[in-house]
Design a protein around this motif. Structure first.
Motif, short mmCIF file in Angstrom:
data_model
loop_
_atom_site.label_atom_id
_atom_site.label_comp_id
_atom_site.label_asym_id
_atom_site.label_seq_id
_atom_site.Cartn_x
_atom_site.Cartn_y
_atom_site.Cartn_z
N PRO A 4 0.95 -1.21 0.10
CA PRO A 4 -0.06 -0.06 0.10
C PRO A 4 0.99 1.17 0.00
CG PRO A 4 -0.07 -1.12 2.27
CD PRO A 4 0.65 -1.99 1.18
N TYR A 5 2.15 1.08 0.24
CA TYR A 5 3.03 2.28 0.47
C TYR A 5 3.70 2.57 -1.06
CZ TYR A 5 1.85 2.32 5.14
OH TYR A 5 1.15 2.37 6.42
N LEU A 6 3.68 1.75 -2.01
CA LEU A 6 4.24 1.61 -3.31
C LEU A 6 3.60 2.47 -4.40
CD1 LEU A 6 7.08 0.80 -4.65
CD2 LEU A 6 5.74 -1.17 -5.43
N GLU A 7 4.08 3.48 -4.93
CA GLU A 7 3.56 4.41 -5.88
C GLU A 7 4.54 4.19 -7.21
OE1 GLU A 7 2.92 8.27 -4.51
OE2 GLU A 7 1.17 7.59 -3.36
N TYR A 8 3.91 4.54 -8.50
CA TYR A 8 4.79 4.78 -9.62
C TYR A 8 4.51 6.26 -9.90
CZ TYR A 8 5.61 -0.13 -9.51
OH TYR A 8 6.20 -1.54 -9.25
N ARG A 9 5.71 6.93 -10.14
CA ARG A 9 5.54 8.33 -10.35
C ARG A 9 6.69 8.53 -11.75
NH1 ARG A 9 6.19 11.21 -4.50
NH2 ARG A 9 4.34 10.20 -3.60
N ALA A 10 6.00 9.58 -12.70
CA ALA A 10 6.98 9.98 -13.88
C ALA A 10 7.75 11.11 -13.71
CB ALA A 10 5.96 10.40 -14.71
N ALA A 11 7.50 11.78 -12.45
CA ALA A 11 8.67 12.81 -11.93
C ALA A 11 8.93 12.76 -10.49
CB ALA A 11 7.83 14.12 -12.57
N ASP A 18 11.75 9.35 -18.13
CA ASP A 18 11.32 8.75 -19.28
C ASP A 18 10.04 7.81 -19.15
OD1 ASP A 18 13.21 9.98 -20.83
OD2 ASP A 18 14.57 8.54 -20.84
N GLY A 19 10.14 7.05 -18.09
CA GLY A 19 8.99 6.30 -17.63
C GLY A 19 8.89 6.47 -16.20
N GLU A 20 7.64 5.65 -15.52
CA GLU A 20 7.51 5.83 -14.23
C GLU A 20 8.45 5.05 -13.43
OE1 GLU A 20 3.34 4.50 -14.07
OE2 GLU A 20 2.74 6.41 -14.05
N ARG A 21 8.89 5.65 -12.24
CA ARG A 21 9.68 4.86 -11.23
C ARG A 21 9.03 4.58 -9.93
NH1 ARG A 21 15.43 7.97 -12.03
NH2 ARG A 21 15.53 7.59 -14.25
N ALA A 22 9.37 3.43 -9.53
CA ALA A 22 8.65 2.92 -8.11
C ALA A 22 9.12 4.14 -6.93
CB ALA A 22 9.32 1.63 -7.74
N TYR A 23 8.14 4.44 -6.22
CA TYR A 23 8.43 5.26 -4.91
C TYR A 23 7.77 4.90 -3.90
CZ TYR A 23 8.43 9.83 -2.16
OH TYR A 23 8.66 10.69 -1.19
N CYS A 24 8.22 4.80 -2.77
CA CYS A 24 7.97 4.08 -1.40
C CYS A 24 7.57 5.33 -0.63
CB CYS A 24 8.96 3.43 -0.72
SG CYS A 24 8.43 2.97 0.93
N THR A 25 6.30 5.35 -0.47
CA THR A 25 5.65 6.55 0.26
C THR A 25 6.00 6.22 1.86
OG1 THR A 25 3.65 5.55 0.65
CG2 THR A 25 3.95 6.92 -1.39
#
Length: 71
Positions: A4-11, A18-25
């Protein structure tokens, strides 16, 4: 279950990717793709007992998360 804490962000951090990257909130940082694969259940991760970032964010330790520690 997917973390539930993992998101994908393009910036992030003022940069567009260039693509979405994994971000741990929970950790408030981008994580390596392999870490995101683990977080996305490809290895049957139980977040409550297997992820130190998840446990720290929820305020539990390994033994507490498994129901073995004292309340």
């Amino acid at each position: 279950m997917t973390c539930p804490y993992l998101e994908y962000r393009a910036a992030g951090d003022g940069h567009a990717f260039d693509g979405e990257r994994a971000y741990c909130t929970a950790a408030a940082e981008f994580v390596q793709p392999m870490r995101a694969d683990v977080c996305n259940d490809r290895y049957e991760l139980d977040h409550a007992t297997d992820c130190e970032i998840y446990r720290e964010h929820r305020g539990t330790t390994g033994s507490d998360a498994a129901g073995e520690g004292e309340p």
